[in-house]
Write an enzyme that holds these catalytic residues in place. Sequence first.
Site, short mmCIF file in Angstrom:
data_model
loop_
_atom_site.label_atom_id
_atom_site.label_comp_id
_atom_site.label_asym_id
_atom_site.label_seq_id
_atom_site.Cartn_x
_atom_site.Cartn_y
_atom_site.Cartn_z
N SER A 181 0.80 -1.22 0.00
CA SER A 181 0.00 0.00 0.00
C SER A 181 0.83 1.27 0.00
O SER A 181 0.34 2.33 -0.39
CB SER A 181 -0.95 0.00 1.19
OG SER A 181 -0.24 -0.19 2.39
N HIS A 209 -5.68 -3.82 -1.70
CA HIS A 209 -5.50 -2.79 -2.74
C HIS A 209 -5.49 -3.39 -4.15
O HIS A 209 -5.32 -2.65 -5.12
CB HIS A 209 -4.19 -2.02 -2.52
CG HIS A 209 -4.26 -1.08 -1.37
ND1 HIS A 209 -4.82 0.18 -1.44
CD2 HIS A 209 -3.85 -1.22 -0.09
CE1 HIS A 209 -4.74 0.78 -0.27
NE2 HIS A 209 -4.16 -0.05 0.57
N LYS A 240 -12.57 -0.40 0.28
CA LYS A 240 -11.83 0.34 -0.75
C LYS A 240 -12.63 0.25 -2.06
O LYS A 240 -13.67 0.89 -2.16
CB LYS A 240 -10.41 -0.22 -0.88
CG LYS A 240 -9.63 -0.17 0.46
CD LYS A 240 -8.16 -0.47 0.29
CE LYS A 240 -7.45 -0.76 1.59
NZ LYS A 240 -7.43 0.31 2.58
C1 LIG Z 1 -3.18 -4.34 2.83
C2 LIG Z 1 -4.25 -3.90 3.80
N1 LIG Z 1 -4.76 -4.79 4.65
C3 LIG Z 1 -5.71 -4.44 5.53
C4 LIG Z 1 -6.20 -3.16 5.61
C5 LIG Z 1 -7.24 -2.82 6.62
O1 LIG Z 1 -8.47 -2.78 5.99
P1 LIG Z 1 -9.76 -2.35 6.82
O2 LIG Z 1 -9.87 -0.86 6.70
O3 LIG Z 1 -10.89 -3.07 6.15
O4 LIG Z 1 -9.55 -2.80 8.22
C6 LIG Z 1 -5.70 -2.20 4.72
C7 LIG Z 1 -6.22 -0.81 4.81
O5 LIG Z 1 -5.52 0.15 4.75
C8 LIG Z 1 -4.69 -2.57 3.81
O6 LIG Z 1 -4.18 -1.67 2.97
#
Ligand SMILES: Cc1ncc(COP(=O)(O)O)c(C=O)c1O
Length: 393
Positions: A181, A209, A240
């Site tokens: 990310s 992502h 997202k």
């Molecule tokens: C790779 C990754 N995993 C998990 C998450 C967490 O997602 P959530 O907002 O659904 O908890 C994110 C969010 O930024 C992310 O980029």
Amino acid sequence: MNNAFELRLEEDLSTLREAGTYKRLRHLTSPTAAHARMAEAGDVVVLSSNNYLGLANDPRVVEAGIAGLRRYGAGTASVRFICGTFEAHRALETKLAAFLGFPAALTYASCWAANEGLLPTVGTAGNTLISDELNHASIIDACRLAGAKRVRFRHADMDDLEAKLREAEGQAFIVTDGVFSMEGSVAKLPEIVALAERYGAVTIVDDSHGTGVLGATGRGSIEHFGLHGRVDIVTGTLGKALGGAAGGFVAGGAALVDTLVQRSRTQLFSNALPPTVACSALAAIEVLEAHPELLAKQRENIAYFRAGLVRLGFRPLDGPSAIVPIVVGETALAIEMSERLLAEGVFVTGFGFPVVPEGTARIRVQLAADLTRADLDRALAAFEKARPSTSSG
Ligand SMILES: Cc1ncc(COP(=O)(O)O)c(C=O)c1O
């Protein structure tokens, strides 16, 4: 109120302010989309949202949520195994499994909760979790909760991963983001899968992502590499591309999903996804399936904006995802640049330590399908004005 405690926290916050690393929350007074209204800055072009397909305020997604709220109310008021689970959850989980090409799926209140439900449940004592060092914070924290031996491999370094696999105890699990990310790069899944197959490891990909962005039909990094059937478990977010509200999921084998229902703590001790979200997310997947042109538009926007940045002399990090990071160096510089961009009507966030390593602070642009050519040109003009004089970007 314990005043001494408050005072200590206030001192710590002052240090952040002095270092220029203090984060300010921005207040939106409209839905998020290519444009939003911000209390602090008026009308802004949004380049810092994970709303990759522009579906967060899509009427079909919003109406599905409203219908869900009317039909089911706000929620079950407890965890699923105690108070039951709505038909909307089953419908979404069936859809997610089919969409991603796995036998089964289970939703959680967030992807954070999904990772924290999954990794300690499968990563039990006597086994080994092998995690890329740049994995998302939710994976890092989830690994800390596991009884398994925990090992990090150097980012995207397949020799290091193989060395760690050779030393693994019991069942080895390789855990990686699909799209990193802060980098916008994609995991080396073909090599990771080949190593997993050679060493009998289980592969877990967090494609938060990647889903709705990568692959010919937006099914994510597995589709991007043509690896269907060769990755064991996928986790992801509904917050997202798939509607943008909240929520997460694990997709994998039927026995895995049943095990998570029985044992994963964020499932057993935390409420289900609100039915509004379950219904909106289902609608978002249906919109994505019916409208491949959204993906085409998003890709066109990514290519156009990248080329524009390069023309202006920036050197964005490479990668095929919708994340385009521009490394500027010091955290204060990234925050200052994002403030200058906001003054020009462009909402984009600067990230610094500890989110990214010291000295590699960056502006992270994210490109969505609903941005128009005029939005992108306005944003590029703002980047030209806001360019930091000391930036390497
Ligand atoms: C790779 C990754 N995993 C998990 C998450 C967490 O997602 P959530 O907002 O659904 O908890 C994110 C969010 O930024 C992310 O980029």
